[in-house]
Motif scaffolding. Structure first.
Motif, PDB file in Angstrom:
ATOM      1  N   LYS A 105       0.808  -1.214   0.000  1.00  0.00           N
ATOM      2  CA  LYS A 105       0.000   0.000   0.000  1.00  0.00           C
ATOM      3  C   LYS A 105       0.843   1.267   0.000  1.00  0.00           C
ATOM      4  CE  LYS A 105      -3.720  -2.198   2.608  1.00  0.00           C
ATOM      5  NZ  LYS A 105      -4.540  -2.124   3.808  1.00  0.00           N
ATOM      6  N   VAL A 106       2.158   1.144   0.017  1.00  0.00           N
ATOM      7  CA  VAL A 106       2.994   2.338   0.103  1.00  0.00           C
ATOM      8  C   VAL A 106       3.765   2.560  -1.188  1.00  0.00           C
ATOM      9  CG1 VAL A 106       3.204   2.247   2.606  1.00  0.00           C
ATOM     10  CG2 VAL A 106       4.908   1.113   1.221  1.00  0.00           C
ATOM     11  N   ALA A 107       3.752   3.811  -1.631  1.00  0.00           N
ATOM     12  CA  ALA A 107       4.498   4.232  -2.811  1.00  0.00           C
ATOM     13  C   ALA A 107       4.724   5.731  -2.683  1.00  0.00           C
ATOM     14  CB  ALA A 107       3.719   3.917  -4.084  1.00  0.00           C
ATOM     15  N   VAL A 108       5.712   6.229  -3.388  1.00  0.00           N
ATOM     16  CA  VAL A 108       5.982   7.668  -3.364  1.00  0.00           C
ATOM     17  C   VAL A 108       4.712   8.399  -3.796  1.00  0.00           C
ATOM     18  CG1 VAL A 108       7.334   9.516  -4.412  1.00  0.00           C
ATOM     19  CG2 VAL A 108       8.449   7.376  -3.775  1.00  0.00           C
ATOM     20  N   GLY A 109       4.353   9.416  -3.016  1.00  0.00           N
ATOM     21  CA  GLY A 109       3.151  10.194  -3.287  1.00  0.00           C
ATOM     22  C   GLY A 109       1.943   9.731  -2.495  1.00  0.00           C
ATOM     23  N   HIS A 110       1.972   8.503  -1.986  1.00  0.00           N
ATOM     24  CA  HIS A 110       0.862   8.007  -1.172  1.00  0.00           C
ATOM     25  C   HIS A 110       1.007   8.506   0.259  1.00  0.00           C
ATOM     26  CE1 HIS A 110      -0.091   4.312  -3.898  1.00  0.00           C
ATOM     27  NE2 HIS A 110      -0.240   5.464  -4.519  1.00  0.00           N
ATOM     28  N   VAL A 111      -0.099   8.518   0.967  1.00  0.00           N
ATOM     29  CA  VAL A 111      -0.112   8.913   2.372  1.00  0.00           C
ATOM     30  C   VAL A 111      -0.184   7.644   3.217  1.00  0.00           C
ATOM     31  CG1 VAL A 111      -1.412  10.145   4.157  1.00  0.00           C
ATOM     32  CG2 VAL A 111      -1.212  11.113   1.849  1.00  0.00           C
ATOM     33  N   LEU A 112       0.740   7.521   4.164  1.00  0.00           N
ATOM     34  CA  LEU A 112       0.725   6.366   5.061  1.00  0.00           C
ATOM     35  C   LEU A 112      -0.516   6.413   5.937  1.00  0.00           C
ATOM     36  CD1 LEU A 112       4.431   6.200   6.276  1.00  0.00           C
ATOM     37  CD2 LEU A 112       3.221   4.443   4.984  1.00  0.00           C
ATOM     38  N   GLU A 113      -1.181   5.285   6.050  1.00  0.00           N
ATOM     39  CA  GLU A 113      -2.335   5.219   6.935  1.00  0.00           C
ATOM     40  C   GLU A 113      -1.870   5.470   8.364  1.00  0.00           C
ATOM     41  OE1 GLU A 113      -4.529   1.604   6.426  1.00  0.00           O
ATOM     42  OE2 GLU A 113      -4.454   1.774   4.246  1.00  0.00           O
ATOM     43  N   GLN A 114      -2.717   6.091   9.159  1.00  0.00           N
ATOM     44  CA  GLN A 114      -2.348   6.453  10.529  1.00  0.00           C
ATOM     45  C   GLN A 114      -1.936   5.235  11.339  1.00  0.00           C
ATOM     46  OE1 GLN A 114      -2.223   9.744  11.827  1.00  0.00           O
ATOM     47  NE2 GLN A 114      -1.056   8.648  13.372  1.00  0.00           N
ATOM     48  N   ASN A 115      -2.661   4.116  11.178  1.00  0.00           N
ATOM     49  CA  ASN A 115      -2.340   2.929  11.970  1.00  0.00           C
ATOM     50  C   ASN A 115      -0.975   2.361  11.599  1.00  0.00           C
ATOM     51  OD1 ASN A 115      -3.375   2.194   9.479  1.00  0.00           O
ATOM     52  ND2 ASN A 115      -4.213   0.285  10.217  1.00  0.00           N
ATOM     53  N   ILE A 116      -0.529   2.534  10.369  1.00  0.00           N
ATOM     54  CA  ILE A 116       0.808   2.106   9.953  1.00  0.00           C
ATOM     55  C   ILE A 116       1.837   3.109  10.476  1.00  0.00           C
ATOM     56  CG2 ILE A 116       2.315   1.624   7.982  1.00  0.00           C
ATOM     57  CD1 ILE A 116      -0.007  -0.391   8.243  1.00  0.00           C
ATOM     58  N   TYR A 117       1.544   4.397  10.311  1.00  0.00           N
ATOM     59  CA  TYR A 117       2.446   5.470  10.725  1.00  0.00           C
ATOM     60  C   TYR A 117       2.709   5.437  12.233  1.00  0.00           C
ATOM     61  CZ  TYR A 117       4.396  10.213  10.811  1.00  0.00           C
ATOM     62  OH  TYR A 117       5.212  11.294  10.969  1.00  0.00           O
ATOM     63  N   ASP A 118       1.737   4.989  12.994  1.00  0.00           N
ATOM     64  CA  ASP A 118       1.889   4.922  14.452  1.00  0.00           C
ATOM     65  C   ASP A 118       3.000   3.959  14.874  1.00  0.00           C
ATOM     66  OD1 ASP A 118      -0.117   6.767  14.831  1.00  0.00           O
ATOM     67  OD2 ASP A 118      -1.664   5.271  15.266  1.00  0.00           O
ATOM     68  N   HIS A 119       3.440   3.072  13.996  1.00  0.00           N
ATOM     69  CA  HIS A 119       4.486   2.097  14.305  1.00  0.00           C
ATOM     70  C   HIS A 119       5.864   2.543  13.834  1.00  0.00           C
ATOM     71  CE1 HIS A 119       0.907  -0.257  14.935  1.00  0.00           C
ATOM     72  NE2 HIS A 119       1.650  -1.022  15.708  1.00  0.00           N
ATOM     73  N   ARG A 120       5.994   3.812  13.518  1.00  0.00           N
ATOM     74  CA  ARG A 120       7.264   4.332  13.000  1.00  0.00           C
ATOM     75  C   ARG A 120       8.272   4.546  14.117  1.00  0.00           C
ATOM     76  NH1 ARG A 120       4.185   8.203  14.500  1.00  0.00           N
ATOM     77  NH2 ARG A 120       4.908  10.230  15.189  1.00  0.00           N
ATOM     78  N   LYS A 121       9.535   4.525  13.705  1.00  0.00           N
ATOM     79  CA  LYS A 121      10.627   4.981  14.557  1.00  0.00           C
ATOM     80  C   LYS A 121      11.282   6.109  13.787  1.00  0.00           C
ATOM     81  CE  LYS A 121      11.380   0.512  16.629  1.00  0.00           C
ATOM     82  NZ  LYS A 121      12.134  -0.718  16.569  1.00  0.00           N
ATOM     83  N   VAL A 122      11.356   7.282  14.398  1.00  0.00           N
ATOM     84  CA  VAL A 122      11.938   8.430  13.719  1.00  0.00           C
ATOM     85  C   VAL A 122      13.458   8.305  13.741  1.00  0.00           C
ATOM     86  CG1 VAL A 122      12.166  10.947  13.710  1.00  0.00           C
ATOM     87  CG2 VAL A 122       9.981   9.897  14.333  1.00  0.00           C
ATOM     88  N   ILE A 123      14.051   8.355  12.553  1.00  0.00           N
ATOM     89  CA  ILE A 123      15.506   8.289  12.425  1.00  0.00           C
ATOM     90  C   ILE A 123      16.087   9.694  12.474  1.00  0.00           C
ATOM     91  CG2 ILE A 123      17.404   7.626  10.902  1.00  0.00           C
ATOM     92  CD1 ILE A 123      15.516   5.391   9.843  1.00  0.00           C
ATOM     93  N   SER A 124      15.468  10.612  11.708  1.00  0.00           N
ATOM     94  CA  SER A 124      15.928  12.009  11.714  1.00  0.00           C
ATOM     95  C   SER A 124      14.804  12.919  11.244  1.00  0.00           C
ATOM     96  CB  SER A 124      17.156  12.176  10.805  1.00  0.00           C
ATOM     97  OG  SER A 124      16.800  11.952   9.455  1.00  0.00           O
ATOM     98  N   ARG A 125      14.952  14.195  11.572  1.00  0.00           N
ATOM     99  CA  ARG A 125      13.999  15.221  11.134  1.00  0.00           C
ATOM    100  C   ARG A 125      14.777  16.337  10.454  1.00  0.00           C
ATOM    101  NH1 ARG A 125      11.155  13.817  16.114  1.00  0.00           N
ATOM    102  NH2 ARG A 125       9.054  13.191  15.528  1.00  0.00           N
ATOM    103  N   ASP A 126      14.177  16.872   9.383  1.00  0.00           N
ATOM    104  CA  ASP A 126      14.781  17.988   8.664  1.00  0.00           C
ATOM    105  C   ASP A 126      13.649  18.898   8.208  1.00  0.00           C
ATOM    106  OD1 ASP A 126      16.440  19.687   7.266  1.00  0.00           O
ATOM    107  OD2 ASP A 126      16.630  18.359   5.530  1.00  0.00           O
ATOM    108  N   GLY A 127      13.357  19.917   9.004  1.00  0.00           N
ATOM    109  CA  GLY A 127      12.250  20.821   8.684  1.00  0.00           C
ATOM    110  C   GLY A 127      10.929  20.078   8.759  1.00  0.00           C
ATOM    111  N   ASP A 128      10.188  20.109   7.644  1.00  0.00           N
ATOM    112  CA  ASP A 128       8.887  19.443   7.582  1.00  0.00           C
ATOM    113  C   ASP A 128       9.007  17.949   7.288  1.00  0.00           C
ATOM    114  OD1 ASP A 128       7.624  21.856   8.032  1.00  0.00           O
ATOM    115  OD2 ASP A 128       7.317  22.275   5.908  1.00  0.00           O
TER     116      ASP A 128
END
Length: 103
Positions: free
Chosen positions: A52-75
């Motif tokens: 379900k993931v490809a460039v330009g798609h929006v990650l579903e919230q339930n998938i995004y909730d399982h993220r680990k942030v590696i780095s942030r750069d602005g937005d």
């Protein structure tokens, strides 16, 4: 005067309909309660979520909730989800780059 009333009615109806459409779209992306419980217990995401993931798609919230942030750069944020690495617009969850995919 009659034209103004008609225009106002059309504007009010279109605003009301847009809220309904948005609510339905948000609801459609929720996982069933059983899968939500599994995810809350730390069990893996459902098989096939990667499809379900490809460039330009929006990650579903339930998938995004399982993220680990590696780095942030602005937005933007570089995140890892089950070993896959993505660059996303943090506020919208839109994927701008897929850095590494699991095979």
């Amino acid at each position: 005067m009659k034209t103004i009333n008609i225009l106002m009615s059309v504007a009010i109806l279109s605003l009301g309909m847009s809220n309904i459409a948005i609510a339905k779209n948000d609801k459609a992306k929720e996982l069933p309660p059983g899968l939500q419980k599994k995810l809350q217990k730390g069990q893996p995401l459902p098989p096939g979520w990667q499809k379900k993931v490809a460039v330009g798609h929006v990650l579903e919230q339930n998938i995004y909730d399982h993220r680990k942030v590696i780095s942030r750069d602005g937005d933007f944020a570089t995140i890892s989800i089950e070993g896959e690495i993505f660059k996303v617009i943090e506020n919208t969850r839109e994927i701008v780059d897929i850095i590494r995919r699991n095979k």
